[in-house]
Design a protein around this motif. Structure first.
Motif, PDB file in Angstrom:
ATOM      1  N   VAL A   6       0.699  -1.267  -0.122  1.00 52.27           N
ATOM      2  CA  VAL A   6       0.150   0.116   0.042  1.00 52.27           C
ATOM      3  C   VAL A   6       0.896   1.427   0.145  1.00 52.27           C
ATOM      4  CG1 VAL A   6      -1.847   1.391   1.017  1.00 52.27           C
ATOM      5  CG2 VAL A   6      -1.706  -1.240   1.377  1.00 52.27           C
ATOM      6  N   TYR A   8       0.681   5.287   0.435  1.00 53.93           N
ATOM      7  CA  TYR A   8      -0.186   6.431   0.865  1.00 53.93           C
ATOM      8  C   TYR A   8       0.491   7.713   0.566  1.00 53.93           C
ATOM      9  CZ  TYR A   8      -1.921   2.839   4.131  1.00 53.93           C
ATOM     10  OH  TYR A   8      -2.524   1.954   4.632  1.00 53.93           O
ATOM     11  N   TYR A  57       4.567  10.599   1.554  1.00 52.98           N
ATOM     12  CA  TYR A  57       4.613   9.314   1.166  1.00 52.98           C
ATOM     13  C   TYR A  57       4.959   7.992   2.320  1.00 52.98           C
ATOM     14  CZ  TYR A  57       4.387  10.843  -3.695  1.00 52.98           C
ATOM     15  OH  TYR A  57       4.114  11.453  -4.835  1.00 52.98           O
ATOM     16  N   GLU A  73     -10.209  -0.215   2.107  1.00 49.76           N
ATOM     17  CA  GLU A  73     -10.408   0.709   1.099  1.00 49.76           C
ATOM     18  C   GLU A  73     -11.480   1.967   1.278  1.00 49.76           C
ATOM     19  OE1 GLU A  73      -9.164   0.325  -2.885  1.00 49.76           O
ATOM     20  OE2 GLU A  73      -9.248  -1.736  -2.843  1.00 49.76           O
ATOM     21  N   VAL A  76      -9.882   4.157   3.991  1.00 54.38           N
ATOM     22  CA  VAL A  76      -8.818   5.099   3.221  1.00 54.38           C
ATOM     23  C   VAL A  76      -9.570   6.186   2.454  1.00 54.38           C
ATOM     24  CG1 VAL A  76      -6.912   5.288   2.046  1.00 54.38           C
ATOM     25  CG2 VAL A  76      -7.237   3.216   3.423  1.00 54.38           C
ATOM     26  N   VAL A  82      -5.957  11.733   3.392  1.00 51.41           N
ATOM     27  CA  VAL A  82      -5.053  10.665   2.104  1.00 51.41           C
ATOM     28  C   VAL A  82      -5.427  11.452   1.066  1.00 51.41           C
ATOM     29  CG1 VAL A  82      -4.962   8.523   1.227  1.00 51.41           C
ATOM     30  CG2 VAL A  82      -5.474   8.730   3.835  1.00 51.41           C
ATOM     31  N   ARG A  84      -4.087  10.472  -1.861  1.00 54.60           N
ATOM     32  CA  ARG A  84      -4.252   9.421  -2.849  1.00 54.60           C
ATOM     33  C   ARG A  84      -3.610   8.183  -2.530  1.00 54.60           C
ATOM     34  NH1 ARG A  84      -3.130  11.114  -9.033  1.00 54.60           N
ATOM     35  NH2 ARG A  84      -5.322  12.174  -8.510  1.00 54.60           N
ATOM     36  N   TYR A  85      -4.048   6.777  -2.766  1.00 54.19           N
ATOM     37  CA  TYR A  85      -3.303   5.636  -2.057  1.00 54.19           C
ATOM     38  C   TYR A  85      -3.418   4.683  -3.350  1.00 54.19           C
ATOM     39  CZ  TYR A  85      -7.860   3.321  -1.858  1.00 54.19           C
ATOM     40  OH  TYR A  85      -9.020   2.837  -2.099  1.00 54.19           O
ATOM     41  N   LEU A 195       0.657   7.833  -8.722  1.00 58.74           N
ATOM     42  CA  LEU A 195       1.053   8.154  -7.260  1.00 58.74           C
ATOM     43  C   LEU A 195       1.946   9.468  -7.373  1.00 58.74           C
ATOM     44  CD1 LEU A 195       2.304   4.839  -6.340  1.00 58.74           C
ATOM     45  CD2 LEU A 195       0.459   6.057  -5.226  1.00 58.74           C
TER      46      LEU A 195
END
Length: 206
Positions: A6, A8, A57, A73, A76, A82, A84-85, A195
């Motif tokens: 994962v 983050y 990150y 999910e 999150v 957050v 983006r993940y 990302l």
């Protein structure tokens, strides 16, 4: 149980202690075993995400049951902090931004001995040998140095060598890599772009 990775991207305004608390909460939802957590810290984004030019990150590898992923999910996605993940099945990539390389054996072909013709149609698509870098400009010869044993989608430096100045992936006829590696490259580049590690186009202003 499967090993997941994962990544983050947290709001850079958060304190590290706050980020640690949120990660612990997220991982508790998975109910698995955390193998490793790598705090990269604040990094410049390749393009703005949620009007932010930087993000904090964190990369974690977790042994978890696939049935627990939907709730994880959901939690999150509800977290405003957050930005983006990404959740992927870990295939051996380290949590760092480096690919796994193999040393070039003695007696291997000199780069200048590589045929300069477009011979990629003759390449064996099922060849499992590690791919090697290509220069991408001028004479198309293999890059001197270690071959890639496992391409890491977080390895910005390596991925950038396979991109044109406009940010497009170099074709196989130029890189001379196997078809299998070219597919892995495409997947890695898509993940890295999502990302914010590399730009979609080179004129992104971070």
């Amino acid at each position: 149980m499967r090993l997941y990775e994962v990544v983050y991207i947290f709001d850079p305004a958060l304190e590290e202690s706050e980020i640690e608390a949120r990660i612990e909460k997220f991982h508790g939802t998975l109910g698995g075993t955390v193998q490793e957590t790598d705090f990269w810290g604040i990094r410049q984004l390749a393009y703005p995400i949620q009007n932010q030019n930087q993000g904090y990150y964190v990369v974690a590898q977790i042994q978890a049951d696939p049935t627990d992923l939907p709730e994880f999910e959901r939690q999150v996605k509800l977290a405003d902090e957050v930005m983006r993940y990404l959740v992927v099945i870990n295939e051996g990539e380290p949590t760092t931004g480096y690919s796994i390389l193999t040393e070039r054996p003695e007696g291997t072909m000199d780069p200048d001995d590589v045929d300069d013709e477009d011979d990629d149609e003759d390449d064996d698509e099922d060849d499992d040998s590690p791919p090697e870098f290509q220069g991408g400009r001028g004479r198309r010869s293999r890059h001197e140095g270690p071959a890639i044993e496992l391409l890491n989608y977080k390895d910005v430096e390596t991925l950038s060598r396979f991109l044109t100045e406009s940010g497009k992936i170099l074709p196989k006829r130029t890189t001379k890599v196997t078809a299998r590696f070219q597919r892995q490259l495409g997947s890695a580049v898509k993940r890295a772009r999502y990302l914010g590690l590399i730009p979609y186009v080179r004129n992104h202003e971070a």
